[in-house]
Enzyme design. Structure first.
Site, PDB file in Angstrom:
ATOM      1  N   GLY A  12      -5.814 -16.270   5.188  1.00  0.00           N
ATOM      2  CA  GLY A  12      -4.678 -15.481   4.724  1.00  0.00           C
ATOM      3  C   GLY A  12      -3.800 -15.003   5.873  1.00  0.00           C
ATOM      4  O   GLY A  12      -3.998 -15.379   7.037  1.00  0.00           O
ATOM      5  N   THR A  38     -13.189 -18.430  -0.701  1.00  0.00           N
ATOM      6  CA  THR A  38     -13.287 -18.431  -2.166  1.00  0.00           C
ATOM      7  C   THR A  38     -12.739 -19.747  -2.720  1.00  0.00           C
ATOM      8  O   THR A  38     -12.907 -20.033  -3.889  1.00  0.00           O
ATOM      9  CB  THR A  38     -12.488 -17.262  -2.783  1.00  0.00           C
ATOM     10  OG1 THR A  38     -11.113 -17.426  -2.469  1.00  0.00           O
ATOM     11  CG2 THR A  38     -12.982 -15.920  -2.277  1.00  0.00           C
ATOM     12  N   ARG A 104     -11.641   2.540   1.709  1.00  0.00           N
ATOM     13  CA  ARG A 104     -11.184   3.459   2.776  1.00  0.00           C
ATOM     14  C   ARG A 104     -11.566   4.905   2.572  1.00  0.00           C
ATOM     15  O   ARG A 104     -11.997   5.575   3.507  1.00  0.00           O
ATOM     16  CB  ARG A 104      -9.656   3.384   2.926  1.00  0.00           C
ATOM     17  CG  ARG A 104      -9.198   2.159   3.652  1.00  0.00           C
ATOM     18  CD  ARG A 104      -7.685   2.164   3.826  1.00  0.00           C
ATOM     19  NE  ARG A 104      -7.231   0.818   4.124  1.00  0.00           N
ATOM     20  CZ  ARG A 104      -6.085   0.292   3.717  1.00  0.00           C
ATOM     21  NH1 ARG A 104      -5.247   1.016   2.985  1.00  0.00           N
ATOM     22  NH2 ARG A 104      -5.752  -0.939   4.034  1.00  0.00           N
ATOM     23  N   CYS A 137      -1.288  -0.262   6.756  1.00  0.00           N
ATOM     24  CA  CYS A 137      -0.527  -0.743   7.913  1.00  0.00           C
ATOM     25  C   CYS A 137       0.511   0.263   8.428  1.00  0.00           C
ATOM     26  O   CYS A 137       0.611   0.487   9.641  1.00  0.00           O
ATOM     27  CB  CYS A 137       0.121  -2.070   7.594  1.00  0.00           C
ATOM     28  SG  CYS A 137       0.763  -2.163   5.923  1.00  0.00           S
ATOM     29  N   GLN A 164       9.382  -2.050   4.678  1.00  0.00           N
ATOM     30  CA  GLN A 164       8.197  -2.872   4.863  1.00  0.00           C
ATOM     31  C   GLN A 164       8.458  -4.354   4.577  1.00  0.00           C
ATOM     32  O   GLN A 164       9.072  -4.704   3.572  1.00  0.00           O
ATOM     33  CB  GLN A 164       7.057  -2.337   3.971  1.00  0.00           C
ATOM     34  CG  GLN A 164       6.691  -0.911   4.369  1.00  0.00           C
ATOM     35  CD  GLN A 164       5.524  -0.313   3.591  1.00  0.00           C
ATOM     36  OE1 GLN A 164       5.583   0.860   3.236  1.00  0.00           O
ATOM     37  NE2 GLN A 164       4.481  -1.067   3.340  1.00  0.00           N
ATOM     38  N   SER A 167       5.671  -9.922   4.368  1.00  0.00           N
ATOM     39  CA  SER A 167       4.301 -10.370   4.704  1.00  0.00           C
ATOM     40  C   SER A 167       3.266  -9.267   4.485  1.00  0.00           C
ATOM     41  O   SER A 167       2.078  -9.553   4.421  1.00  0.00           O
ATOM     42  CB  SER A 167       4.243 -10.856   6.155  1.00  0.00           C
ATOM     43  OG  SER A 167       4.782  -9.878   7.007  1.00  0.00           O
ATOM     44  N   GLU A 241       1.052   3.418  -2.244  1.00  0.00           N
ATOM     45  CA  GLU A 241       1.361   3.197  -0.831  1.00  0.00           C
ATOM     46  C   GLU A 241       1.797   4.528  -0.184  1.00  0.00           C
ATOM     47  O   GLU A 241       1.426   4.826   0.939  1.00  0.00           O
ATOM     48  CB  GLU A 241       2.484   2.154  -0.714  1.00  0.00           C
ATOM     49  CG  GLU A 241       2.811   1.696   0.697  1.00  0.00           C
ATOM     50  CD  GLU A 241       1.841   0.670   1.260  1.00  0.00           C
ATOM     51  OE1 GLU A 241       0.850   0.328   0.596  1.00  0.00           O
ATOM     52  OE2 GLU A 241       2.073   0.206   2.393  1.00  0.00           O
ATOM     53  N   ARG A 268      10.012  -1.927   0.116  1.00  0.00           N
ATOM     54  CA  ARG A 268       9.871  -3.327   0.552  1.00  0.00           C
ATOM     55  C   ARG A 268      11.254  -3.858   0.870  1.00  0.00           C
ATOM     56  O   ARG A 268      12.185  -3.707   0.057  1.00  0.00           O
ATOM     57  CB  ARG A 268       9.232  -4.137  -0.576  1.00  0.00           C
ATOM     58  CG  ARG A 268       8.952  -5.577  -0.222  1.00  0.00           C
ATOM     59  CD  ARG A 268       7.748  -5.776   0.649  1.00  0.00           C
ATOM     60  NE  ARG A 268       6.508  -5.408  -0.027  1.00  0.00           N
ATOM     61  CZ  ARG A 268       5.383  -5.082   0.603  1.00  0.00           C
ATOM     62  NH1 ARG A 268       5.325  -5.086   1.923  1.00  0.00           N
ATOM     63  NH2 ARG A 268       4.298  -4.743  -0.057  1.00  0.00           N
ATOM     64  N   HIS A 275       6.775  -3.965  10.024  1.00  0.00           N
ATOM     65  CA  HIS A 275       7.217  -2.820   9.232  1.00  0.00           C
ATOM     66  C   HIS A 275       7.993  -1.853  10.133  1.00  0.00           C
ATOM     67  O   HIS A 275       7.604  -1.623  11.287  1.00  0.00           O
ATOM     68  CB  HIS A 275       6.015  -2.065   8.651  1.00  0.00           C
ATOM     69  CG  HIS A 275       5.286  -2.805   7.568  1.00  0.00           C
ATOM     70  ND1 HIS A 275       5.737  -3.984   7.010  1.00  0.00           N
ATOM     71  CD2 HIS A 275       4.117  -2.515   6.925  1.00  0.00           C
ATOM     72  CE1 HIS A 275       4.884  -4.384   6.082  1.00  0.00           C
ATOM     73  NE2 HIS A 275       3.891  -3.513   6.009  1.00  0.00           N
ATOM     74  N   GLN A 351       2.853  -5.322  11.553  1.00  0.00           N
ATOM     75  CA  GLN A 351       1.806  -4.808  10.648  1.00  0.00           C
ATOM     76  C   GLN A 351       0.660  -5.782  10.513  1.00  0.00           C
ATOM     77  O   GLN A 351      -0.391  -5.415  10.031  1.00  0.00           O
ATOM     78  CB  GLN A 351       2.409  -4.417   9.302  1.00  0.00           C
ATOM     79  CG  GLN A 351       2.331  -5.438   8.203  1.00  0.00           C
ATOM     80  CD  GLN A 351       3.254  -6.629   8.388  1.00  0.00           C
ATOM     81  OE1 GLN A 351       4.126  -6.651   9.253  1.00  0.00           O
ATOM     82  NE2 GLN A 351       3.082  -7.661   7.562  1.00  0.00           N
TER      83      GLN A 351
HETATM   84  P1  NAP Z   1      -3.166 -13.080   1.750  1.00  0.00           P
HETATM   85  O1  NAP Z   1      -2.232 -13.607   2.795  1.00  0.00           O
HETATM   86  O2  NAP Z   1      -2.709 -13.116   0.349  1.00  0.00           O
HETATM   87  O3  NAP Z   1      -4.561 -13.849   1.902  1.00  0.00           O
HETATM   88  C1  NAP Z   1      -5.696 -13.519   1.129  1.00  0.00           C
HETATM   89  C2  NAP Z   1      -6.368 -14.801   0.645  1.00  0.00           C
HETATM   90  O4  NAP Z   1      -5.540 -15.498  -0.274  1.00  0.00           O
HETATM   91  C3  NAP Z   1      -6.651 -15.836   1.700  1.00  0.00           C
HETATM   92  O5  NAP Z   1      -7.793 -15.508   2.444  1.00  0.00           O
HETATM   93  C4  NAP Z   1      -6.859 -17.088   0.863  1.00  0.00           C
HETATM   94  O6  NAP Z   1      -8.217 -17.093   0.384  1.00  0.00           O
HETATM   95  C5  NAP Z   1      -5.919 -16.872  -0.322  1.00  0.00           C
HETATM   96  N1  NAP Z   1      -4.691 -17.676  -0.335  1.00  0.00           N
HETATM   97  C6  NAP Z   1      -4.111 -18.126  -1.466  1.00  0.00           C
HETATM   98  N2  NAP Z   1      -2.983 -18.802  -1.180  1.00  0.00           N
HETATM   99  C7  NAP Z   1      -2.821 -18.779   0.148  1.00  0.00           C
HETATM  100  C8  NAP Z   1      -1.842 -19.326   1.029  1.00  0.00           C
HETATM  101  N3  NAP Z   1      -0.781 -20.003   0.581  1.00  0.00           N
HETATM  102  N4  NAP Z   1      -1.997 -19.112   2.371  1.00  0.00           N
HETATM  103  C9  NAP Z   1      -3.037 -18.413   2.833  1.00  0.00           C
HETATM  104  N5  NAP Z   1      -3.996 -17.886   2.032  1.00  0.00           N
HETATM  105  C10 NAP Z   1      -3.903 -18.058   0.691  1.00  0.00           C
HETATM  106  O7  NAP Z   1      -3.540 -11.563   2.027  1.00  0.00           O
HETATM  107  P2  NAP Z   1      -3.310 -10.678   3.361  1.00  0.00           P
HETATM  108  O8  NAP Z   1      -1.919 -10.228   3.419  1.00  0.00           O
HETATM  109  O9  NAP Z   1      -3.869 -11.419   4.536  1.00  0.00           O
HETATM  110  O10 NAP Z   1      -4.173  -9.374   3.006  1.00  0.00           O
HETATM  111  C11 NAP Z   1      -5.595  -9.373   3.018  1.00  0.00           C
HETATM  112  C12 NAP Z   1      -6.055  -7.938   2.851  1.00  0.00           C
HETATM  113  O11 NAP Z   1      -5.607  -7.158   3.958  1.00  0.00           O
HETATM  114  C13 NAP Z   1      -5.493  -7.252   1.590  1.00  0.00           C
HETATM  115  O12 NAP Z   1      -6.456  -6.393   1.048  1.00  0.00           O
HETATM  116  C14 NAP Z   1      -4.340  -6.438   2.133  1.00  0.00           C
HETATM  117  O13 NAP Z   1      -4.061  -5.301   1.344  1.00  0.00           O
HETATM  118  C15 NAP Z   1      -4.881  -6.023   3.486  1.00  0.00           C
HETATM  119  N6  NAP Z   1      -3.824  -5.717   4.454  1.00  0.00           N
HETATM  120  C16 NAP Z   1      -2.774  -6.576   4.557  1.00  0.00           C
HETATM  121  C17 NAP Z   1      -1.786  -6.284   5.472  1.00  0.00           C
HETATM  122  C18 NAP Z   1      -0.583  -7.187   5.606  1.00  0.00           C
HETATM  123  O14 NAP Z   1       0.340  -6.802   6.314  1.00  0.00           O
HETATM  124  N7  NAP Z   1      -0.538  -8.334   4.971  1.00  0.00           N
HETATM  125  C19 NAP Z   1      -1.885  -5.154   6.299  1.00  0.00           C
HETATM  126  C20 NAP Z   1      -2.997  -4.308   6.184  1.00  0.00           C
HETATM  127  C21 NAP Z   1      -3.972  -4.634   5.249  1.00  0.00           C
HETATM  128  P3  NAP Z   1      -9.111 -18.413   0.270  1.00  0.00           P
HETATM  129  O15 NAP Z   1      -9.059 -19.124   1.576  1.00  0.00           O
HETATM  130  O16 NAP Z   1     -10.469 -17.891  -0.047  1.00  0.00           O
HETATM  131  O17 NAP Z   1      -8.454 -19.176  -0.828  1.00  0.00           O
END
Ligand code: NAP
Length: 369
Positions: A12, A38, A104, A137, A164, A167, A241, A268, A275, A351
């Protein structure tokens, strides 16, 4: 013996940045990494091939997860809620490091941001805490930007407005914003040189408001617009948030019994990454701007005070200048016209780095040590 560290959510947005940082810092040589997913179970993946040539394991297989000394997850709340409690129920005693928000505020969890609460983290490890969660974040980025004022207990309250990036809502949301801008541009590009700008604007609005405009992730158009709502609604009218800002900040600072008041409006915007936040800070005493600058810049190595000039602001205080760096610029510092104890400031931070991946990476290195 090297500790076995299970990675979930490494594909992700946050996970990819975490892996990149760990490669840069050569963290993988100190651990035995095991990769779970997953969706990519039983496959190999080029992103991690060099550090993990094996087949990817099932992120829901409790039996395999239980073999890990440490699990790092950047997968999200739904995954945490499905797996964490089951692992603990099955008496798994390993360390759980999480980017998602769901654990948290649990009493068994510590919110990690070591440049701010290093001593709390160290004490908690010694006391036997096993669950460490990255903070929201904007909270992390705000605490790094204003850390000096918090440490000196100079803040009475802060009113915050956030800007924000897409991403912040994950990979699919980033792609949705790119898709939105692409659709608009493709449909109006032939008009740019030969139509009145307000005719083009009318056409842009019609495209954005059409039923087939992609809004599955954001639930509203973000391109050429903004969305002043992030996450669920709380009973008091805040978004979740916004609620997190005061709750998490005071937990990180270990002052839930004597909380600093922080209120935010979280918005957003169509930045892709990083951010931004503007602050109106009520100080406990009237201190000069040079003194404020000195206090801010001496708190941690990443915060950078940006002079309040047009040139410096345009060059250094925006998402494009900050993307991909650990820098936390803070600028537009001036006394508010409201009064001499009121400080106005603006900050930007990546972030995905300090707001998510970096505190997690550093937490792992504490546990390895
Ligand atoms: P994300 O980009 O949506 O990724 C989460 C999961 O989605 C990936 O591990 C992957 O799992 C799946 N996925 C589905 N389609 C995808 C694609 N096209 N590219 C990449 N992955 C894809 O989520 P995230 O933003 O990294 O956030 C993860 C957690 O961190 C969340 O709880 C969020 O609230 C928290 N967080 C995020 C941020 C931020 O700025 N984004 C900041 C602080 C905390 P599989 O490989 O298992 O399919």
């Amino acid at each position: 013996m090297k500790k076995s560290v299970g990675f979930v959510g490494w594909r992700g947005t946050v996970g990819t940045v975490l892996i990149k940082r760990m490669l840069e810092e050569k963290d993988f040589k100190n651990i035995n990494p095991v990769f779970f997913s997953t969706s990519l179970i039983g496959r190999k993946n080029s992103l991690i091939q060099d550090i993990y040539p094996d087949y990817i394991k099932d992120a829901y297989n409790i039996f395999d997860l239980k073999k890990m000394d440490i699990i790092i997850t950047c997968q999200g709340t739904e995954y945490t809620e499905k797996v964490y409690f089951e692992l603990r129920k099955q008496n798994w005693k390993g360390y759980w490091i999480d980017a998602a928000s769901s654990l948290r505020m649990n009493k068994d969890s510590i919110i990690i941001l070591d440049p701010v609460n290093n001593s709390l983290i160290e004490k908690s490890i010694k006391k036997g805490f096993k669950t460490f969660v990255g903070s929201n974040c904007t909270v992390s980025l705000m605490l790094l930007a204003l850390g000096g004022l918090f440490v000196k207990d100079l803040i009475e309250w802060i009113s915050i407005h956030t800007y924000q990036a897409a991403s912040g809502s994950g990979a699919k949301s980033m792609l949705e914003l790119l898709q939105q801008t692409g659709i608009v541009f493709n449909k109006i590009s032939n008009l740019i040189m030969n139509s009145h700008v307000l005719e083009i604007e009318k056409k842009v609005n019609a495209i954005i408001q059409s039923n087939d405009f992609p809004i599955e992730n954001f639930k509203a158009p973000l391109a050429y617009s903004l969305i002043p709502w992030i996450d669920k609604k709380m009973k008091n009218g805040q978004s979740k948030e916004e609620w997190k800002v005061q709750a998490e900040t005071n937990k990180i600072l270990y002052r839930c019994n004597n909380p600093i008041r922080l209120d935010a409006t979280c918005v957003r915007v169509s930045s892709l990454r990083c951010h931004s936040q503007s602050f109106l800070i009520k100080l406990k005493k009237d201190i000069s701007i040079p003194e404020v600058e000195n206090i801010l810049s001496s708190h941690n190595p990443w915060v950078k005070v940006i002079p309040n000039t047009i040139k410096d602001t345009l060059s250094y205080l925006n998402p494009i200048a900050v993307t991909g760096t650990l820098n936390i610029p803070i600028g537009r510092l001036r006394k508010s016209i409201i009064g001499s104890k009121y400080l106005s400031a603006f900050t930007v931070g990546d972030q995905l780095l300090w707001g998510a991946a970096e505190p997690i990476r550093r937490m792992l290195s504490f546990l390895i040590k």
